[in-house]
Structure formats: structure tokens, C-alpha cells
Write a protein that holds these residues in place. Sequence first.
Motif, PDB file in Angstrom:
ATOM      1  N   THR A 103       7.498   6.612  -9.683  1.00  0.00           N
ATOM      2  CA  THR A 103       6.893   7.486  -8.487  1.00  0.00           C
ATOM      3  C   THR A 103       6.521   6.678  -7.472  1.00  0.00           C
ATOM      4  O   THR A 103       6.368   5.029  -7.971  1.00  0.00           O
ATOM      5  CB  THR A 103       5.687   8.448  -8.955  1.00  0.00           C
ATOM      6  OG1 THR A 103       4.597   7.536  -9.218  1.00  0.00           O
ATOM      7  CG2 THR A 103       6.247   9.113 -10.313  1.00  0.00           C
ATOM      8  N   PRO A 104       6.095   6.823  -6.175  1.00  0.00           N
ATOM      9  CA  PRO A 104       5.345   5.853  -5.454  1.00  0.00           C
ATOM     10  C   PRO A 104       4.335   5.157  -5.793  1.00  0.00           C
ATOM     11  O   PRO A 104       3.735   4.459  -5.238  1.00  0.00           O
ATOM     12  CB  PRO A 104       5.324   6.800  -4.270  1.00  0.00           C
ATOM     13  CG  PRO A 104       6.570   7.804  -4.668  1.00  0.00           C
ATOM     14  CD  PRO A 104       6.508   8.153  -5.892  1.00  0.00           C
ATOM     15  N   MET A 151       0.892  -1.298   0.074  1.00  0.00           N
ATOM     16  CA  MET A 151       0.010   0.023   0.033  1.00  0.00           C
ATOM     17  C   MET A 151       0.658   1.178   0.049  1.00  0.00           C
ATOM     18  O   MET A 151       1.870   1.071   0.582  1.00  0.00           O
ATOM     19  CB  MET A 151      -0.874   0.082   1.174  1.00  0.00           C
ATOM     20  CG  MET A 151      -1.913  -0.932   1.239  1.00  0.00           C
ATOM     21  SD  MET A 151      -3.406  -0.475   0.101  1.00  0.00           S
ATOM     22  CE  MET A 151      -4.568  -1.803   0.771  1.00  0.00           C
ATOM     23  N   THR A 152       0.255   2.297  -0.887  1.00  0.00           N
ATOM     24  CA  THR A 152       1.291   3.361  -0.837  1.00  0.00           C
ATOM     25  C   THR A 152       0.137   4.654  -0.531  1.00  0.00           C
ATOM     26  O   THR A 152      -0.892   4.940  -0.754  1.00  0.00           O
ATOM     27  CB  THR A 152       1.494   3.842  -1.896  1.00  0.00           C
ATOM     28  OG1 THR A 152       2.533   2.905  -2.590  1.00  0.00           O
ATOM     29  CG2 THR A 152       2.394   5.130  -2.371  1.00  0.00           C
ATOM     30  N   ARG A 153       0.585   5.523   0.780  1.00  0.00           N
ATOM     31  CA  ARG A 153      -0.307   6.496   1.316  1.00  0.00           C
ATOM     32  C   ARG A 153       0.087   7.764   0.258  1.00  0.00           C
ATOM     33  O   ARG A 153       1.142   8.142   0.142  1.00  0.00           O
ATOM     34  CB  ARG A 153       0.141   6.805   2.764  1.00  0.00           C
ATOM     35  CG  ARG A 153      -0.920   7.542   3.457  1.00  0.00           C
ATOM     36  CD  ARG A 153      -0.627   7.159   4.853  1.00  0.00           C
ATOM     37  NE  ARG A 153      -1.338   8.386   5.632  1.00  0.00           N
ATOM     38  CZ  ARG A 153      -2.606   8.206   6.196  1.00  0.00           C
ATOM     39  NH1 ARG A 153      -3.331   6.973   5.941  1.00  0.00           N
ATOM     40  NH2 ARG A 153      -3.248   9.179   6.879  1.00  0.00           N
ATOM     41  N   ILE A 154      -0.973   8.339  -0.095  1.00  0.00           N
ATOM     42  CA  ILE A 154      -0.891   9.451  -0.768  1.00  0.00           C
ATOM     43  C   ILE A 154      -2.015  10.416   0.013  1.00  0.00           C
ATOM     44  O   ILE A 154      -2.766  10.216   0.717  1.00  0.00           O
ATOM     45  CB  ILE A 154      -1.385   9.553  -2.297  1.00  0.00           C
ATOM     46  CG1 ILE A 154      -2.795   9.225  -2.336  1.00  0.00           C
ATOM     47  CG2 ILE A 154      -0.425   8.430  -2.848  1.00  0.00           C
ATOM     48  CD1 ILE A 154      -3.448   9.496  -3.929  1.00  0.00           C
ATOM     49  N   ALA A 155      -1.551  11.975  -0.266  1.00  0.00           N
ATOM     50  CA  ALA A 155      -2.379  13.080   0.371  1.00  0.00           C
ATOM     51  C   ALA A 155      -2.823  14.158  -0.737  1.00  0.00           C
ATOM     52  O   ALA A 155      -2.011  14.158  -1.904  1.00  0.00           O
ATOM     53  CB  ALA A 155      -1.293  13.790   1.184  1.00  0.00           C
ATOM     54  N   LEU A 156      -3.914  14.270  -0.738  1.00  0.00           N
ATOM     55  CA  LEU A 156      -4.576  15.395  -1.528  1.00  0.00           C
ATOM     56  C   LEU A 156      -4.726  16.816  -0.720  1.00  0.00           C
ATOM     57  O   LEU A 156      -5.366  16.666   0.249  1.00  0.00           O
ATOM     58  CB  LEU A 156      -6.017  14.856  -2.046  1.00  0.00           C
ATOM     59  CG  LEU A 156      -5.906  13.779  -3.364  1.00  0.00           C
ATOM     60  CD1 LEU A 156      -5.402  12.606  -2.922  1.00  0.00           C
ATOM     61  CD2 LEU A 156      -7.242  13.728  -4.061  1.00  0.00           C
TER      62      LEU A 156
END
Length: 276
Positions: free
Chosen positions: A145-146, A1-6
Motif C-alpha cells: 500500500t502507499p 512522504m505519503t499524504r493520507i486522509a482521515l
Amino acid sequence: MTRIALFQMQSGIDPEANFAAIVDAASKAAGEGARILFTPEMSLLLDRDRKRAARTIGASGYTDYPARLADLAQEAGIDIALGSMPLAHPSGKWLNRALYLSCGGGEPAFYDKLHLFDVELSTGESWRESNAFEPGTHIACVEHTPVGRLGLTICYDIRFPALFEELGRLRCDCIAIPAAFTVPTGKAHWHVLQRARAIESSAFVVAAAQVGEHADGRITYGHSLVVDPWGEVLLDMGGEGPGLGYCEIDLARIDEVRRQVPSLANRREIPKLRPS
């Protein structure tokens, strides 16, 4: 899992204030374990008064923002997918440019918006981006990229499926669609278009959006979204106001969906119309 932020923003006419908000968001997002911060279209300057915007873009120090953002990515330890900012073009117009800045350094990747928003809405709103902006000339896919291969688009591009078909053909794992959508078009089309682009590309879609009433008088729709390759909405930040949202991206989901519906593998060139 890759955590992203918006980062759902309410950008205004002061780029330094907008930059400060991004600095704060990058620090918070990195602290929450996010690998990438996605921001909306026109993150650094949202101003429909073109004479005033021209003074801002031409001011000393404005062209330093890409380098400052690159430094921020390295200092905060998080990649930054800047939705876009206006930059001067030799023609005397501007480019609407997205930037991808890696926390590992190096030259930023960029994409200039291809499709310009020239419309007359039934509400009486009139937009003529081509009066101020030059269209881009190339598509962009950022490697490694991640979130895998990341395709870059901007706002109105979402209405042109051929662009997303090409990004799908390039096997993008995720596509960024930063936006400053109007409220009427947002209510009518935002969610359905985002889901359609994810489904036809068999890719994740990440759409950081502007929201609310801005200093230049415009009102934007918000509802920053993350959509998975099956078309499921994983995150909807609503239209109430700015803020940070987080989502976990499971890249294994991409291959799973592409096995179930192998539309990219089955794609054929469309034949010409049969002569009558």
C-alpha cells in the motif's frame, strides 16, 4: 512522504447517505493529494436497533456496496481503507468487516473483527456485540500500500496487545484502528491505547473515528488520530464533529525508531511459569 486522509464521520442508519458522504470525501481527499482515505468503524451503517439494521442489511442492493466502493477507489484515484461495514454471515449473525480497496483495482483485502465488545459500563451503557456478530478468524496485513504493509484491526481489538504484537512481528509499517468509541471509554483510554499500540508495534497507527450524536441515539468520542512509531501524535481531529483531516507519513521514521528501540528484533518467547 505519503499524504493520507482521515474521514471522521457521523454515520447514520441510511447506508446510501453514508456512502454519498464517502464519495464526497474520496473526491476531496484525492484532490488534496492523499493516497489513501481512511474511514471509521461502521462507516456505511451505524444502527444499534438490530431489527431495523437487519432489514437494512437484508435489503436489495446492500451487498453491492463493496463493489461500488471498489469502483469509487478507481474513479477517484485513491485507495480506500473502509473502517468496516456489517455483512451477513451464514450463521444468521453478521460480520464486522473492514475492506481495503485499491485504486489500481483487484480483489479487496478484508478483515473481520476478532474481539467483540461485550461490556457493562459504569454509566449504565450495555453493549453485547456477540449477540449480533460472529468474530473473525484471521488477522490481515495488506501488502504494497502507499503506507507500506498495512495491518487491519477494528476498534475493541485495540485492547488486545497480542494482536498488535503479531502485526508487529509481521513487520507492518502502519496499522489501521478504525473505531466507534464510546465517550466514557474514549476519555479514559483512547489516546493512551493508540500510542501504546504504535510504540509496541514500532509502526504508524491510523485511527479514523466516529464522532458526535448519531441517528440511532448513540454518542461517539471522535478524536481521529495518527500516531508515529515513537508514540508521537501527528494528528488529532478532536471531538467536535465530522470532517476530513490530512497527515504526512514518513516511512523512513519506522526504521529509525526500530534501530533506536529494537524491541521487535529482541523479542523472545515468554517461558512457562517455573514450578513451585
